[in-house]
Design a protein around this motif. Structure first.
Motif, PDB file in Angstrom:
ATOM      1  N   PRO A  12      38.101  30.848  39.766  1.00  0.00           N
ATOM      2  CA  PRO A  12      38.158  32.131  39.156  1.00  0.00           C
ATOM      3  C   PRO A  12      37.294  33.266  39.811  1.00  0.00           C
ATOM      4  N   GLU A  13      36.269  32.665  40.416  1.00  0.00           N
ATOM      5  CA  GLU A  13      35.391  33.899  41.015  1.00  0.00           C
ATOM      6  C   GLU A  13      35.858  34.325  42.189  1.00  0.00           C
ATOM      7  N   VAL A  15      39.126  34.749  42.743  1.00  0.00           N
ATOM      8  CA  VAL A  15      40.056  35.640  42.130  1.00  0.00           C
ATOM      9  C   VAL A  15      39.571  36.999  41.906  1.00  0.00           C
ATOM     10  N   LYS A  16      38.321  36.945  41.317  1.00  0.00           N
ATOM     11  CA  LYS A  16      37.806  38.213  40.711  1.00  0.00           C
ATOM     12  C   LYS A  16      37.336  38.963  41.873  1.00  0.00           C
ATOM     13  N   ILE A  17      36.796  38.315  42.760  1.00  0.00           N
ATOM     14  CA  ILE A  17      36.447  39.119  44.013  1.00  0.00           C
ATOM     15  C   ILE A  17      37.564  39.718  44.828  1.00  0.00           C
ATOM     16  N   LEU A  19      40.368  40.646  43.686  1.00  0.00           N
ATOM     17  CA  LEU A  19      40.823  41.777  42.942  1.00  0.00           C
ATOM     18  C   LEU A  19      39.862  43.106  42.739  1.00  0.00           C
ATOM     19  N   SER A  20      38.526  42.840  42.770  1.00  0.00           N
ATOM     20  CA  SER A  20      37.637  43.768  42.492  1.00  0.00           C
ATOM     21  C   SER A  20      37.442  44.473  43.885  1.00  0.00           C
ATOM     22  N   HIS A  21      37.225  43.658  45.109  1.00  0.00           N
ATOM     23  CA  HIS A  21      36.762  44.252  46.368  1.00  0.00           C
ATOM     24  C   HIS A  21      37.871  44.527  47.428  1.00  0.00           C
ATOM     25  N   THR A  34      45.004  31.444  38.789  1.00  0.00           N
ATOM     26  CA  THR A  34      43.904  30.334  39.026  1.00  0.00           C
ATOM     27  C   THR A  34      44.266  29.217  38.221  1.00  0.00           C
TER      28      THR A  34
END
Length: 82
Positions: A12-13, A15-17, A19-21, A34
């Motif tokens: 999940p980390e 996926v977060k990166i 989406l955000s970066h 995920t």
């Protein structure tokens, strides 16, 4: 021709990166899951023209993902994605 992308990522980390970066956005043509690809593929109801995966990279020992990435290199899994 309508192109769609379904991305499956176990961490999940990551996926977060993404989406955000990297400016990735979920929408009608792009979906993020995920999930473990080993479990996702046999339960997916869609068909795919192409499948790309990077499970051939070695997972860091501390991640606990070593066995999960090894399963994606088995004949059983590769037969499922045919």
């Amino acid at each position: 021709m309508r192109t769609t992308v379904e991305a499956v990522e176990i961490d999940p980390e990551v996926v977060k990166i993404a989406l955000s970066h990297f400016g990735l956005k979920e929408g009608p043509k792009t979906r993020f899951h995920t999930a473990d690809a080993f479990d996702f593929i046999p339960t997916s109801t869609g068909s795919f023209d192409s499948i790309y995966f990077d499970a051939f990279l070695r997972a860091p020992e501390a991640s606990g993902l070593g066995e999960k990435t090894r399963r994606l290199k088995t004949r059983a899994f590769l037969t499922q994605v045919r």
